[in-house]
Design an enzyme around this catalytic site. Structure first.
Site, PDB file in Angstrom:
ATOM      1  N   GLY A   1       0.804  -1.212   0.000  1.00 61.09           N
ATOM      2  CA  GLY A   1       0.000   0.000   0.000  1.00 61.09           C
ATOM      3  C   GLY A   1       0.843   1.272   0.000  1.00 61.09           C
TER       4      GLY A   1
ATOM      5  CD  GLU B   1      10.407  -3.970  -6.614  1.00 55.72           C
ATOM      6  OE1 GLU B   1       9.727  -2.985  -6.988  1.00 55.72           O
ATOM      7  OE2 GLU B   1       9.917  -5.073  -6.340  1.00 55.72           O
TER       8      GLU B   1
ATOM      9  CG  HIS C   1       0.101   4.339  -2.228  1.00 58.32           C
ATOM     10  ND1 HIS C   1       0.752   3.837  -3.326  1.00 58.32           N
ATOM     11  CD2 HIS C   1       0.972   5.151  -1.596  1.00 58.32           C
ATOM     12  CE1 HIS C   1       1.987   4.329  -3.346  1.00 58.32           C
ATOM     13  NE2 HIS C   1       2.156   5.131  -2.322  1.00 58.32           N
TER      14      HIS C   1
ATOM     15  CD  GLU D   1      -1.713  -4.696  -6.218  1.00 53.02           C
ATOM     16  OE1 GLU D   1      -2.703  -4.440  -5.540  1.00 53.02           O
ATOM     17  OE2 GLU D   1      -0.610  -4.142  -6.054  1.00 53.02           O
TER      18      GLU D   1
ATOM     19  CG  ASN E   1      -4.135  -7.228  -3.543  1.00 54.68           C
ATOM     20  OD1 ASN E   1      -3.274  -6.946  -2.728  1.00 54.68           O
ATOM     21  ND2 ASN E   1      -4.366  -6.478  -4.608  1.00 54.68           N
TER      22      ASN E   1
ATOM     23  NE  ARG F   1      -8.251  -6.451  -0.960  1.00 54.93           N
ATOM     24  CZ  ARG F   1      -7.020  -5.974  -1.097  1.00 54.93           C
ATOM     25  NH1 ARG F   1      -6.016  -6.546  -0.479  1.00 54.93           N
ATOM     26  NH2 ARG F   1      -6.775  -4.947  -1.882  1.00 54.93           N
TER      27      ARG F   1
ATOM     28  CB  VAL G   1     -12.629  -1.936  -3.672  1.00 54.35           C
ATOM     29  CG1 VAL G   1     -13.629  -0.810  -3.928  1.00 54.35           C
ATOM     30  CG2 VAL G   1     -12.197  -1.945  -2.212  1.00 54.35           C
TER      31      VAL G   1
HETATM   32  C1  MV4 Z   1       6.811   0.559  -7.521  1.00 52.07           C
HETATM   33  C2  MV4 Z   1       6.689   1.759  -8.257  1.00 52.07           C
HETATM   34  C3  MV4 Z   1       7.703   2.058  -9.149  1.00 52.07           C
HETATM   35  N1  MV4 Z   1       8.757   1.242  -9.302  1.00 52.07           N
HETATM   36  N2  MV4 Z   1       7.868  -0.241  -7.721  1.00 52.07           N
HETATM   37  C4  MV4 Z   1       3.110   1.349  -4.638  1.00 52.07           C
HETATM   38  C5  MV4 Z   1       2.551   0.484  -3.562  1.00 52.07           C
HETATM   39  C6  MV4 Z   1       2.942  -0.903  -3.883  1.00 52.07           C
HETATM   40  N3  MV4 Z   1       1.752  -1.598  -4.302  1.00 52.07           N
HETATM   41  C7  MV4 Z   1       3.978  -0.812  -4.959  1.00 52.07           C
HETATM   42  N4  MV4 Z   1       3.968   0.551  -5.414  1.00 52.07           N
HETATM   43  C8  MV4 Z   1       4.818   0.981  -6.383  1.00 52.07           C
HETATM   44  N5  MV4 Z   1       5.887   0.182  -6.639  1.00 52.07           N
HETATM   45  C9  MV4 Z   1       8.819   0.115  -8.585  1.00 52.07           C
HETATM   46  N6  MV4 Z   1       9.879  -0.671  -8.723  1.00 52.07           N
HETATM   47  C10 MV4 Z   1       5.585   2.556  -8.035  1.00 52.07           C
HETATM   48  C11 MV4 Z   1       4.642   2.180  -7.099  1.00 52.07           C
HETATM   49  C12 MV4 Z   1       3.529   3.064  -6.968  1.00 52.07           C
HETATM   50  C13 MV4 Z   1       2.245   2.646  -7.321  1.00 52.07           C
HETATM   51  C14 MV4 Z   1       1.954   1.346  -7.741  1.00 52.07           C
HETATM   52  C15 MV4 Z   1       0.679   0.977  -8.076  1.00 52.07           C
HETATM   53  C16 MV4 Z   1      -0.348   1.898  -8.001  1.00 52.07           C
HETATM   54  C17 MV4 Z   1      -0.099   3.160  -7.587  1.00 52.07           C
HETATM   55  C18 MV4 Z   1       1.181   3.563  -7.242  1.00 52.07           C
HETATM   56  C19 MV4 Z   1       1.442   4.873  -6.841  1.00 52.07           C
HETATM   57  C20 MV4 Z   1       2.695   5.255  -6.500  1.00 52.07           C
HETATM   58  C21 MV4 Z   1       3.743   4.350  -6.559  1.00 52.07           C
END
Ligand code: MV4
Length: 451
Positions: free
Chosen positions: A164, A200, A235, A275, A289, A291, A294
């Site tokens: 998240g 990463e 998020h 995801e 996830n 579950r 939403v």
């Molecule tokens: C990332 C990324 C960019 N590069 N990983 C946000 C929460 C978690 N689910 C992983 N996330 C991200 N991982 C790398 N290597 C950018 C995000 C991210 C994001 C991912 C999905 C949906 C919205 C987001 C908003 C900001 C950052």
């Protein structure tokens, strides 16, 4: 067959589960806090049990109170919905130990995917491509430096216990690596009680694309395409679509086959979502996830499948009612999350609903527990309604969404409806040209133009 199922949740998802149960001929038990005495899920359930005071820590998150309510009412199964105890492996285990069925995957599957480093390792072992980075947690600065030289900057430091978006830190060069690592690590310790971090390659403008899977107890897994959930703020998803218009049929097919193979090997049973970040034509797994989500309705709309009913029948031990070859989607669906929030500042706006009139007409679905006179308690999530609209094309879907948003009247509290109306007018949204940063950029731009 279950005769009776307890719904360990509230709001629109409690209603969604209740509706599925009614159609399946299963009696329902609603649980509620003292703040939810008047709630719609309590009114519509066959039975209800008060499980504690308003704070969720003492009610919707109380494992002992929920188990007691289930035993008291002779429920044979517990559906956790989303949020609350839905991804708590201990809860899933306790439910089973009390001789009841947890409507979800096994505690082991929940556990693995709940730990982001373990999830990534599992994904690699299952043949999924992940974002290049450290193999596990970072042990020391030298290891991080070496990784930076190998994969290049910018890097993203993530908390293993996170998810998240909490405890994430971008690092642009080797000079700031040490300080960013210690920042991320202390933030992780403070937020999750565990200071482990992993690294990463940072993807700057990806889309968030997630694939819906369903597995049964007989080792069969199907995939119902994907959802594009790029439009989010801090998020919190705001707007979700299915399908993702950036994908070709061939790419979708390839990804579906990959996730089906991975989840079959994993032995996954129940509904779940994988995801991915999607950038420059490539998919990178980030999280799973375990579950119902939403945004599941957009998938239901284009595939014509009831995911919640499917989830329950699988938990009852029935096989999947369809094969992958029998599944196909048609058209386009969009979901707008309508939160009781100020549409500019996103400050929560609890209060009493003075007047309520939901949109209607063809291909419009409203998943909500609202009614006129309802008091939105200040204790819980601000999601009060989901407006889901279907169109034979994305363009038709957008036009229908715009008219449905205009019809929707919720008086007494501020909502995100004005934001959604303005999104419908944006050329980038109309073209489907967006990424995970788009909404926050748009909101910042709007603020600038106002002041
Ligand atoms: C990332 C990324 C960019 N590069 N990983 C946000 C929460 C978690 N689910 C992983 N996330 C991200 N991982 C790398 N290597 C950018 C995000 C991210 C994001 C991912 C999905 C949906 C919205 C987001 C908003 C900001 C950052």
């Amino acid at each position: 067959m279950f005769q009776k199922l307890l719904i360990a949740n509230r709001g629109e998802i409690a209603l969604r589960i209740l509706r599925a149960c009614r159609e399946l001929g299963i009696k329902t038990v609603a649980v509620h806090s003292t703040a939810d005495q008047e709630a719609m899920h309590v009114r519509l359930a066959d039975e209800s049990v008060c499980i504690g005071p308003a704070p969720s820590s003492q009610s919707y998150l109380s494992v002992s109170n929920i188990i007691a309510a289930a035993e008291l009412t002779d429920a044979q199964a517990i559906h956790p919905g989303f949020g609350f105890l839905s991804e708590n492996a201990d809860f899933a285990k306790v439910v089973t130990e009390h001789g009841m069925v947890f409507v979800g995957p096994s505690p082991e599957h929940i556990q693995v995917m709940g730990d982001k480093v373990a999830a990534k390792k599992a994904a690699i072992a299952l043949g999924l491509k992940v974002v290049p980075g450290s193999e596990g947690e970072i042990e020391n600065l030298d290891q991080a430096r070496e990784l930076g030289r190998r994969i290049g900057y910018p890097l993203l430091i993530k908390a293993s216990a996170g998810g998240g978006g909490k405890g994430m830190r971008v690092c642009h060069d080797e000079v700031s690596l040490e300080s960013q690592l210690s920042w991320a690590s202390s933030e992780a310790k403070a937020s999750f009680g565990h200071d482990g971090v992993y690294i990463e390659k940072f993807l700057s403008h990806p889309r968030h694309v997630e694939f819906q899977v369903v597995g049964d107890a007989f080792g069969h897994v199907v995939c119902m395409g994907e959802r594009d959930c790029s439009l989010q703020r801090r998020h919190q998803k705001v707007w979700e679509e299915a399908p993702c218009i950036a994908l070709s049929a061939q790419q979708r097919d390839q990804m579906q086959n990959m996730v089906i193979q991975a989840m079959t090997r994993f032995g996954y049973k129940s509904v779940g979502t994988l995801e991915f970040l999607y950038e420059n034509g490539e998919f990178y797994f980030i999280e799973m996830n375990t579950r119902i989500q939403v945004e599941h309705p957009v998938t239901e709309m284009i595939f014509g499948v009831d995911l919640v009913k499917t989830q329950i029948t699988i938990a009852q031990g029935f096989p999947l009612p369809f094969k992958q070859e029998e599944l196909s989607f048609k058209g386009h669906a969009i979901e707008c999350r309508i939160n009781a929030e100020n549409p500019k500042t996103f400050a929560p706006s609890p209060g009493t609903i003075q007047a309520y009139s939901a949109p209607g007409g063809p291909f419009v679905r409203v998943d909500s527990a609202l009614f006129s006179g309802y008091r939105i308690p200040p204790y819980y999530d601000s999601l009060i309604s989901k407006l889901i609209v279907y169109g034979s094309t994305r363009q038709e879907c957008l036009a229908r969404l715009d008219r449905a948003l205009h019809e929707y009247a919720i008086d007494g509290v501020k909502t995100l409806i004005p934001l959604h109306l303005s999104l419908c007018q944006q050329p980038d949204i109309q073209k489907g040209d967006f990424h995970i940063r788009w909404l926050e950029d748009f909101l910042a731009e709007q603020q600038k133009n106002e002041s």
